[in-house]
Design an enzyme around this catalytic site. Structure first.
Site, PDB file in Angstrom:
ATOM      1  N   GLU A  49       9.911  42.987  34.233  1.00  0.00           N
ATOM      2  CA  GLU A  49      10.381  43.914  35.275  1.00  0.00           C
ATOM      3  C   GLU A  49      10.752  45.117  35.020  1.00  0.00           C
ATOM      4  O   GLU A  49      11.814  45.166  33.986  1.00  0.00           O
ATOM      5  CB  GLU A  49      11.588  42.895  36.025  1.00  0.00           C
ATOM      6  CG  GLU A  49      11.335  42.086  36.996  1.00  0.00           C
ATOM      7  CD  GLU A  49      12.686  41.262  37.679  1.00  0.00           C
ATOM      8  OE1 GLU A  49      13.770  41.934  38.012  1.00  0.00           O
ATOM      9  OE2 GLU A  49      12.653  39.889  37.498  1.00  0.00           O
ATOM     10  N   ASP A  60      23.615  45.286  41.887  1.00  0.00           N
ATOM     11  CA  ASP A  60      23.801  45.141  40.309  1.00  0.00           C
ATOM     12  C   ASP A  60      25.027  45.019  39.867  1.00  0.00           C
ATOM     13  O   ASP A  60      26.143  45.890  40.363  1.00  0.00           O
ATOM     14  CB  ASP A  60      23.020  46.187  39.689  1.00  0.00           C
ATOM     15  CG  ASP A  60      21.368  46.006  40.037  1.00  0.00           C
ATOM     16  OD1 ASP A  60      20.910  44.923  39.492  1.00  0.00           O
ATOM     17  OD2 ASP A  60      20.934  47.051  40.431  1.00  0.00           O
ATOM     18  N   TYR A 175      12.001  34.992  43.631  1.00  0.00           N
ATOM     19  CA  TYR A 175      13.073  35.174  42.871  1.00  0.00           C
ATOM     20  C   TYR A 175      14.264  34.524  43.360  1.00  0.00           C
ATOM     21  O   TYR A 175      14.851  35.010  44.432  1.00  0.00           O
ATOM     22  CB  TYR A 175      13.195  36.523  42.629  1.00  0.00           C
ATOM     23  CG  TYR A 175      14.277  37.021  41.578  1.00  0.00           C
ATOM     24  CD1 TYR A 175      15.422  36.433  41.370  1.00  0.00           C
ATOM     25  CD2 TYR A 175      13.705  37.998  40.778  1.00  0.00           C
ATOM     26  CE1 TYR A 175      16.327  36.963  40.369  1.00  0.00           C
ATOM     27  CE2 TYR A 175      14.556  38.515  39.629  1.00  0.00           C
ATOM     28  CZ  TYR A 175      15.895  37.990  39.523  1.00  0.00           C
ATOM     29  OH  TYR A 175      16.853  38.462  38.561  1.00  0.00           O
TER      30      TYR A 175
END
Length: 263
Positions: A49, A60, A175
């Site tokens: 990734e 994030d 994911y």
């Protein structure tokens, strides 16, 4: 079949779980970042990734936010991130690369141009965290038409009513975000993740990879044992932040990969 589809077919045939590693492109600088990326397959990484640095990475945590900042300050751009993928491809034609980031840099470049350039650079899939399924016409469907997998995130708050929408145009793998909140914020627990993985896998044939909160070989093994594989990002990025040597970073990655592969 994309390289991602091929990789999962190989892993299934071998009875192995996948190990996915995230690194921010250009952190701490282009040359060091490329050296790390080139070393990942030999360290046991099945899928890479590659983070696209962005000024406002809302999903994030501080570790990856700071990595993006370092990369931007060192001059990393979307073009240089594509260049990095192309450079990696000169020596490795099999390891899948997923570019992960936000829609703004892609939109700014132009979707059609970006997809042509990404395909030419050897990119295999995209994770764009701020484009919900309602916006599939923006990038998801054009990406699939261009031969790139579009990988979607499912989370603990993705209930049974929302899940079909999330899965609808997803390809490559799903994911699963093991915790609520930002990257690097808490530890993943296999006992909590297992039932959620089973719930989602009942609705899709796609592989399900679990990320967020995995920091050790033991956790990588525990999480991979209840899913199709594990993703580690913040723990690897933290070592880069702390200026560990490339061999030490890759040795740590190998320990995580060994953990996931032993599941």
């Amino acid at each position: 079949m994309t390289r991602i589809d091929q990789k999962f077919a190989e892993l299934r045939a071998a009875g192995r779980k996948a190990f996915v590693a995230y690194v921010m492109a250009g952190d701490p600088d282009y040359a060091t970042s490329l050296e790390i990326v080139k070393g990942l397959p030999a360290a046991g990484v099945d899928i890479i990734e590659l983070g696209i640095p962005f000024t406002d990475p809302m999903a994030d945590g501080p570790t990856i936010q700071m990595a993006g900042q370092r990369a931007l300050e060192a001059g990393q751009t979307l073009q240089k991130t594509l260049d990095m993928a192309a450079e990696f491809r000169k020596a490795d034609q099999t390891t899948p690369i997923v570019m992960m980031g936000y829609y703004n840099p892609i939109y700014n470049r132009g979707v059609d141009k970006f997809l042509v350039d990404a395909k030419a650079a050897g990119v295999d899939g995209l994770i764009v965290v701020d484009l919900p399924p309602e916006e599939d016409a923006e990038l998801c469907i054009p990406a699939q038409d261009a031969g790139l997998n579009f990988i979607r995130l499912a989370t603990p708050t993705t209930d049974d009513r929302r899940l079909p929408k999330v899965l609808q145009n997803t390809s490559g793998f799903v994911y699963y975000v093991s915790i609520t909140g930002i990257t690097g914020a808490a530890a993943a627990e296999a006992a909590e993740v297992g039932p959620e993985v089973a719930r989602i896998k009942a609705k899709t044939d796609l592989p399900l990879i679990v990320g967020f909160g995995i920091r050790s070989p033991e956790t990588a093994r525990a999480i991979a044992s209840v899913a199709d594989g594990a993703v580690v990002g913040s723990a690897i990025v933290k070592m880069i932040e702390e200026k560990h040597s490339v061999p030490d970073i890759l040795a740590f990655v190998k320990s995580l990969a060994d953990g996931a592969h032993s599941a």
